[in-house]
Design a protein around this motif. Structure first.
Motif, PDB file in Angstrom:
ATOM      1  N   THR A   1      -0.533   1.408 -16.997  1.00 38.19           N
ATOM      2  CA  THR A   1      -1.281   0.446 -16.181  1.00 38.19           C
ATOM      3  C   THR A   1      -0.572  -0.903 -16.156  1.00 38.19           C
ATOM      4  N   GLN A   2       0.055  -1.275 -17.263  1.00 34.61           N
ATOM      5  CA  GLN A   2       0.821  -2.516 -17.272  1.00 34.61           C
ATOM      6  C   GLN A   2       1.985  -2.440 -16.292  1.00 34.61           C
ATOM      7  N   ARG A   3       2.642  -1.299 -16.265  1.00 33.39           N
ATOM      8  CA  ARG A   3       3.757  -1.097 -15.335  1.00 33.39           C
ATOM      9  C   ARG A   3       3.259  -1.145 -13.884  1.00 33.39           C
ATOM     10  N   LEU A   4       2.122  -0.503 -13.621  1.00 34.83           N
ATOM     11  CA  LEU A   4       1.542  -0.535 -12.268  1.00 34.83           C
ATOM     12  C   LEU A   4       1.232  -1.978 -11.864  1.00 34.83           C
ATOM     13  N   GLY A   5       0.613  -2.737 -12.762  1.00 34.35           N
ATOM     14  CA  GLY A   5       0.296  -4.135 -12.464  1.00 34.35           C
ATOM     15  C   GLY A   5       1.543  -4.949 -12.165  1.00 34.35           C
ATOM     16  N   ARG A   6       2.576  -4.754 -12.978  1.00 37.75           N
ATOM     17  CA  ARG A   6       3.834  -5.465 -12.752  1.00 37.75           C
ATOM     18  C   ARG A   6       4.440  -5.075 -11.409  1.00 37.75           C
ATOM     19  N   ASN A   7       4.443  -3.763 -11.101  1.00 38.45           N
ATOM     20  CA  ASN A   7       5.004  -3.303  -9.830  1.00 38.45           C
ATOM     21  C   ASN A   7       4.217  -3.843  -8.641  1.00 38.45           C
ATOM     22  N   MET A   8       2.899  -3.902  -8.764  1.00 34.34           N
ATOM     23  CA  MET A   8       2.084  -4.462  -7.678  1.00 34.34           C
ATOM     24  C   MET A   8       2.391  -5.940  -7.481  1.00 34.34           C
ATOM     25  N   ALA A   9       2.504  -6.692  -8.580  1.00 33.99           N
ATOM     26  CA  ALA A   9       2.817  -8.125  -8.485  1.00 33.99           C
ATOM     27  C   ALA A   9       4.197  -8.340  -7.868  1.00 33.99           C
ATOM     28  N   GLU A  10       5.169  -7.527  -8.266  1.00 33.46           N
ATOM     29  CA  GLU A  10       6.518  -7.643  -7.704  1.00 33.46           C
ATOM     30  C   GLU A  10       6.524  -7.316  -6.215  1.00 33.46           C
ATOM     31  N   THR A  11       5.755  -6.317  -5.820  1.00 34.63           N
ATOM     32  CA  THR A  11       5.685  -5.940  -4.408  1.00 34.63           C
ATOM     33  C   THR A  11       5.026  -7.039  -3.595  1.00 34.63           C
ATOM     34  N   MET A  12       3.941  -7.629  -4.134  1.00 35.51           N
ATOM     35  CA  MET A  12       3.288  -8.735  -3.419  1.00 35.51           C
ATOM     36  C   MET A  12       4.230  -9.928  -3.292  1.00 35.51           C
ATOM     37  N   PHE A  13       4.976 -10.228  -4.351  1.00 41.15           N
ATOM     38  CA  PHE A  13       5.939 -11.327  -4.292  1.00 41.15           C
ATOM     39  C   PHE A  13       6.970 -11.062  -3.199  1.00 41.15           C
ATOM     40  N   SER A  14       7.487  -9.847  -3.152  1.00 37.89           N
ATOM     41  CA  SER A  14       8.476  -9.483  -2.145  1.00 37.89           C
ATOM     42  C   SER A  14       7.896  -9.615  -0.737  1.00 37.89           C
TER      43      SER A  14
ATOM     44  N   ASN B   1       0.816  -1.216   0.000  1.00 34.20           N
ATOM     45  CA  ASN B   1       0.000   0.000   0.000  1.00 34.20           C
ATOM     46  C   ASN B   1       0.846   1.260   0.000  1.00 34.20           C
ATOM     47  N   THR B   2       2.005   1.243   0.590  1.00 34.65           N
ATOM     48  CA  THR B   2       2.786   2.451   0.781  1.00 34.65           C
ATOM     49  C   THR B   2       3.581   2.907  -0.432  1.00 34.65           C
ATOM     50  N   PRO B   3       4.427   2.080  -1.032  1.00 34.08           N
ATOM     51  CA  PRO B   3       5.340   2.620  -2.033  1.00 34.08           C
ATOM     52  C   PRO B   3       4.716   2.914  -3.398  1.00 34.08           C
ATOM     53  N   LEU B   4       3.601   2.328  -3.723  1.00 29.19           N
ATOM     54  CA  LEU B   4       3.039   2.484  -5.053  1.00 29.19           C
ATOM     55  C   LEU B   4       1.870   3.466  -5.055  1.00 29.19           C
ATOM     56  N   ASP B   5       1.779   4.253  -6.109  1.00 30.39           N
ATOM     57  CA  ASP B   5       0.624   5.126  -6.294  1.00 30.39           C
ATOM     58  C   ASP B   5      -0.441   4.326  -7.030  1.00 30.39           C
ATOM     59  N   CYS B   6      -1.426   3.854  -6.296  1.00 31.06           N
ATOM     60  CA  CYS B   6      -2.483   3.022  -6.866  1.00 31.06           C
ATOM     61  C   CYS B   6      -3.766   3.818  -7.090  1.00 31.06           C
TER      62      CYS B   6
END
Length: 188
Positions: free
Chosen positions: A118-131, A8-13
């Protein structure tokens, strides 16, 4: 609100949140209602407007283990099961009365395909969840006391919202162990 889910914190969703608020279907859940049951097919992603959900898993011995939470302004679903079109591996249950904006998996996929941002946001969200999941896995090599301390540092007000039993289940110990940890920390 404390930040339970670090994504929730690092990404602008905000663009994704706006999508849910504009196109999502608002649904209310009473305390203990299920958003999703383990073994069902998940077809919706939710954006939690009010309340919070507990994510748990029932093991082969019938024991329930709390694996996470989705609070206000969090997204809620069994993402891996949805992405692979498999049965849910978790239960998602309202811990309080909740209101959630729902979008179908198809609507989400259409959104991800709108443009490169939006593709970049989705990728960043998936990477953050994985982390986040990897960090949770690594934490089980820490002591129960360290897991408790880390959780309370990340979410200082969490113990106001969760029972001792829920906190214990999340960090993988008994409620008695959490009581001993709290007592020991008071004396330090």
């Amino acid at each position: 609100m404390d930040t339970f889910n670090s994504h929730n914190t690092p990404l602008d969703c905000s663009v994704l949140e706006n999508l849910f608020l504009e196109k999502g279907i608002l649904k209310s859940f009473n305390k203990n209602d299920y958003f999703l049951r383990q073994g069902d097919k998940d077809r919706y992603v939710g954006y939690v407007a009010t309340g919070f959900f507990r994510l748990s898993r029932i093991d082969s011995n019938g024991n329930e283990w709390i694996i996470g939470y989705s609070f206000e302004h969090d997204f809620v679903c069994d993402y891996p099961a949805m992405m692979q079109n498999k049965e849910a591996s978790v239960n998602i249950q309202a811990s309080t009365g909740c209101t959630v904006y729902l979008l179908s998996f198809r609507e989400m996929n259409d959104f991800w395909e709108t443009d490169m941002n939006t593709q970049r946001l989705g990728r960043n969200m998936a990477e953050t969840m994985f982390s986040e999941i990897a960090q949770r896995l690594y934490s089980f090599y820490d002591t129960p006391e360290q897991r408790y301390i880390t959780l309370m540092q990340r979410c200082p007000r969490l113990q106001e919202r969760l029972t001792l039993k829920e906190i214990a289940s999340f960090i993988g110990v008994t409620p008695e162990t959490v009581s001993r940890i709290r007592k020991n920390l008071l004396y330090k």
